[in-house]
Design a protein around this motif. Sequence first.
Motif, PDB file in Angstrom:
ATOM      1  N   SER A 165      17.746  48.935  87.461  1.00  0.00           N
ATOM      2  CA  SER A 165      17.399  47.942  88.481  1.00  0.00           C
ATOM      3  C   SER A 165      15.888  47.844  88.625  1.00  0.00           C
ATOM      4  N   PHE A 166      15.454  46.700  89.139  1.00  0.00           N
ATOM      5  CA  PHE A 166      14.068  46.457  89.521  1.00  0.00           C
ATOM      6  C   PHE A 166      14.059  45.960  90.956  1.00  0.00           C
ATOM      7  N   ASP A 167      13.028  46.324  91.699  1.00  0.00           N
ATOM      8  CA  ASP A 167      12.856  45.775  93.042  1.00  0.00           C
ATOM      9  C   ASP A 167      12.164  44.425  92.961  1.00  0.00           C
ATOM     10  N   ASN A 168      12.605  43.498  93.788  1.00  0.00           N
ATOM     11  CA  ASN A 168      11.934  42.211  93.905  1.00  0.00           C
ATOM     12  C   ASN A 168      10.857  42.273  94.986  1.00  0.00           C
ATOM     13  N   PRO A 169       9.787  41.516  94.833  1.00  0.00           N
ATOM     14  CA  PRO A 169       8.840  41.380  95.942  1.00  0.00           C
ATOM     15  C   PRO A 169       9.470  40.583  97.074  1.00  0.00           C
ATOM     16  N   ASP A 170       8.848  40.622  98.232  1.00  0.00           N
ATOM     17  CA  ASP A 170       9.324  39.768  99.318  1.00  0.00           C
ATOM     18  C   ASP A 170       9.240  38.311  98.874  1.00  0.00           C
ATOM     19  N   PRO A 171      10.264  37.510  99.155  1.00  0.00           N
ATOM     20  CA  PRO A 171      10.238  36.120  98.697  1.00  0.00           C
ATOM     21  C   PRO A 171       9.195  35.301  99.439  1.00  0.00           C
ATOM     22  N   ASP A 172       8.713  34.272  98.765  1.00  0.00           N
ATOM     23  CA  ASP A 172       7.834  33.318  99.432  1.00  0.00           C
ATOM     24  C   ASP A 172       8.623  32.522 100.471  1.00  0.00           C
ATOM     25  N   PRO A 173       7.938  31.943 101.456  1.00  0.00           N
ATOM     26  CA  PRO A 173       8.653  31.157 102.465  1.00  0.00           C
ATOM     27  C   PRO A 173       9.471  30.035 101.833  1.00  0.00           C
ATOM     28  N   VAL A 174      10.638  29.806 102.387  1.00  0.00           N
ATOM     29  CA  VAL A 174      11.498  28.717 101.926  1.00  0.00           C
ATOM     30  C   VAL A 174      11.192  27.480 102.765  1.00  0.00           C
ATOM     31  N   ARG A 228      18.062  42.682  88.445  1.00  0.00           N
ATOM     32  CA  ARG A 228      17.293  42.163  89.584  1.00  0.00           C
ATOM     33  C   ARG A 228      18.220  41.345  90.463  1.00  0.00           C
ATOM     34  N   LYS A 229      18.119  41.526  91.748  1.00  0.00           N
ATOM     35  CA  LYS A 229      18.876  40.703  92.681  1.00  0.00           C
ATOM     36  C   LYS A 229      18.323  39.281  92.673  1.00  0.00           C
ATOM     37  N   SER A 230      19.113  38.343  93.154  1.00  0.00           N
ATOM     38  CA  SER A 230      18.642  36.965  93.277  1.00  0.00           C
ATOM     39  C   SER A 230      17.421  36.913  94.179  1.00  0.00           C
ATOM     40  N   GLY A 231      16.492  36.027  93.833  1.00  0.00           N
ATOM     41  CA  GLY A 231      15.239  35.960  94.578  1.00  0.00           C
ATOM     42  C   GLY A 231      15.385  35.463  95.988  1.00  0.00           C
ATOM     43  N   LEU A 232      16.421  34.669  96.249  1.00  0.00           N
ATOM     44  CA  LEU A 232      16.739  34.190  97.592  1.00  0.00           C
ATOM     45  C   LEU A 232      18.205  34.445  97.867  1.00  0.00           C
ATOM     46  N   ALA A 233      18.537  34.766  99.091  1.00  0.00           N
ATOM     47  CA  ALA A 233      19.944  34.802  99.490  1.00  0.00           C
ATOM     48  C   ALA A 233      20.478  33.378  99.514  1.00  0.00           C
ATOM     49  N   ILE A 234      21.723  33.223  99.143  1.00  0.00           N
ATOM     50  CA  ILE A 234      22.278  31.876  99.094  1.00  0.00           C
ATOM     51  C   ILE A 234      22.279  31.230 100.480  1.00  0.00           C
ATOM     52  N   ASP A 235      22.376  32.041 101.533  1.00  0.00           N
ATOM     53  CA  ASP A 235      22.348  31.504 102.900  1.00  0.00           C
ATOM     54  C   ASP A 235      20.952  31.075 103.335  1.00  0.00           C
ATOM     55  N   ASP A 236      19.923  31.466 102.581  1.00  0.00           N
ATOM     56  CA  ASP A 236      18.552  31.098 102.933  1.00  0.00           C
ATOM     57  C   ASP A 236      18.078  29.823 102.251  1.00  0.00           C
ATOM     58  N   LEU A 237      18.936  29.206 101.448  1.00  0.00           N
ATOM     59  CA  LEU A 237      18.552  27.973 100.772  1.00  0.00           C
ATOM     60  C   LEU A 237      18.376  26.828 101.761  1.00  0.00           C
ATOM     61  N   PRO A 238      17.491  25.897 101.462  1.00  0.00           N
ATOM     62  CA  PRO A 238      17.443  24.662 102.237  1.00  0.00           C
ATOM     63  C   PRO A 238      18.655  23.808 101.876  1.00  0.00           C
ATOM     64  N   PRO A 239      18.891  22.704 102.564  1.00  0.00           N
ATOM     65  CA  PRO A 239      20.005  21.827 102.184  1.00  0.00           C
ATOM     66  C   PRO A 239      19.880  21.400 100.721  1.00  0.00           C
ATOM     67  N   ILE A 240      20.960  21.560  99.968  1.00  0.00           N
ATOM     68  CA  ILE A 240      20.953  21.262  98.534  1.00  0.00           C
ATOM     69  C   ILE A 240      21.650  19.923  98.286  1.00  0.00           C
ATOM     70  N   ASP A 241      20.938  19.026  97.623  1.00  0.00           N
ATOM     71  CA  ASP A 241      21.478  17.700  97.326  1.00  0.00           C
ATOM     72  C   ASP A 241      22.180  17.648  95.978  1.00  0.00           C
ATOM     73  N   LEU A 242      21.566  18.238  94.968  1.00  0.00           N
ATOM     74  CA  LEU A 242      22.058  18.163  93.601  1.00  0.00           C
ATOM     75  C   LEU A 242      22.092  19.547  92.976  1.00  0.00           C
ATOM     76  N   VAL A 243      23.032  19.735  92.058  1.00  0.00           N
ATOM     77  CA  VAL A 243      23.083  20.925  91.224  1.00  0.00           C
ATOM     78  C   VAL A 243      23.192  20.455  89.778  1.00  0.00           C
ATOM     79  N   LEU A 244      22.341  20.983  88.901  1.00  0.00           N
ATOM     80  CA  LEU A 244      22.396  20.686  87.477  1.00  0.00           C
ATOM     81  C   LEU A 244      22.952  21.906  86.755  1.00  0.00           C
TER      82      LEU A 244
END
Length: 362
Positions: A83-92, A142-158
Motif C-alpha cells: 500500500s501507499f498513503d495518499n496525500p490529503d486531497p485538494d478541495p473539491v 492506493r485508495k481512491s483519491g476522493l470518496a465517492i460521496d465527496d464528488l460534486p454532482p456528476i452529469d456524464l460518465v465516459l
Amino acid sequence: MTLRNRPTGQSDAFVACFHRAVSHLPQPRFHTKVTQMPTYYTGPVSDHFDGKRFFGPVHSGRKSLSHILRWRLGGKRAVWPRSFDNPDPDPVLPQAEPGTVRVTMIGHASCLIQLEGVNLLVDPVWSERASPASFAGPRRVRKSGLAIDDLPPIDLVLVSHNHYDHLDLKTLRMLIDKHDPVIVTPLGNDVIIRTAIPRARTVALDWDERSDWQHLSVTAVPVQHWSARGFRDRNAALWAGFVLNWREHAIFIAGDTGFGAGWWAQRARRKDRPYDLAILPVGAYEPRWFMEDAHMMPEEAVASFDLLNARHALGCHFGTFNLTDEPVEEPLQRLGHELDRLDIDRARFRTLKPGEAWTISL
C-alpha cells in the motif's frame, strides 16, 4: 441529447458464471459448462466489425493461454508495496472556474473533469479490486483519491471499454443511485451496463459517432486496444478513446491504448488548433512482447502527445493496480527522463497523485 437504442441481442450470458480474469486478461472460467459467445451488439458489417467481433487496423489482445502462462510463469514480475498513503486531497469544487478546465485524479485511469458547468468522470473505478471477484484479482495499492460521496454532482460518465480496471459495475451502480448521470460508451458496453443496472441511462457510440450534451460534444474515436469481460467474449464489445469539444476547445482521452506507431494519434490530431489537454496512459507496459499492442510505454505516450498536437497532457494508468511486470515507480521515472531528453517542460505533461487537482487556463 438523443439517446439511441441499438439492437442488444442475448446479453445475459456474460454474467452467468464467475471468472478468474484479472482486469485486462481473459482467463479460463471456474465453471466448466461451455456457453456460446455473448452478443452485446448486432449491426451491419463495417471496416472494424465482422458481424460478431470488433477489430482495429492493428489487431490487439490475441494472446493465447500459452502466451499468458509464458508471461505469468516467467518470474520477472516486480514486487510492489502492499500500500501507499495518499496525500490529503485538494478541495473539491462544485464546478470549474470560468475559463478553466479542472482535472482531479481519482486513481489509475479514473479522473474527474470539470469544465464550463459540466462535471464528468472517466472510467470510474472505486472498487477494491479490478476483478469480477471481491477476493481475487489485482487489489489497490492506493485508495481512491476522493470518496465517492465527496464528488460534486456528476452529469456524464465516459467508459472507454469493458476491462475490469475501466468498467466497474459496482461503481456505476453507486453513481447512478446518487447522481443518475448519462453514461457514454462504445458499442456493446451499454448492454453490459444495462443488463446489470437496468435503470442506467446509456448512449452507445461507434467510432467517429458523436453525442451532444448541452454545449459539450463527445465523440468516440479509434484507439489500439481490445475488450473482454471473460473467456468467450473477446472483442464482442467495442473500445474507444473520446474527444470532448466545446466552443473552440477540446480534450483528448485515450482510455487505454497501445502505440502502434501512433496511427490513432495521427488520425485524431487536431489540425486547426491544439488540444487543450490529452489524457494518456503511461503504465502497465511490461513485458513488451506481451503488452506492446495494447499498452504504451511512457516514451510512446510522449510521442503521442506530440502527434496529437496538445498543449498539456496528463499521464494515467499507473501506480494503483499491479497489472504487469514493471516496478511501481518506473513509469514516472521513464516519463520524466523522456520529457527532459526532448526538452519538454514537465509542467506541460504532468502526472497527479490520487486526490490531486490540476487547473488549466484556457
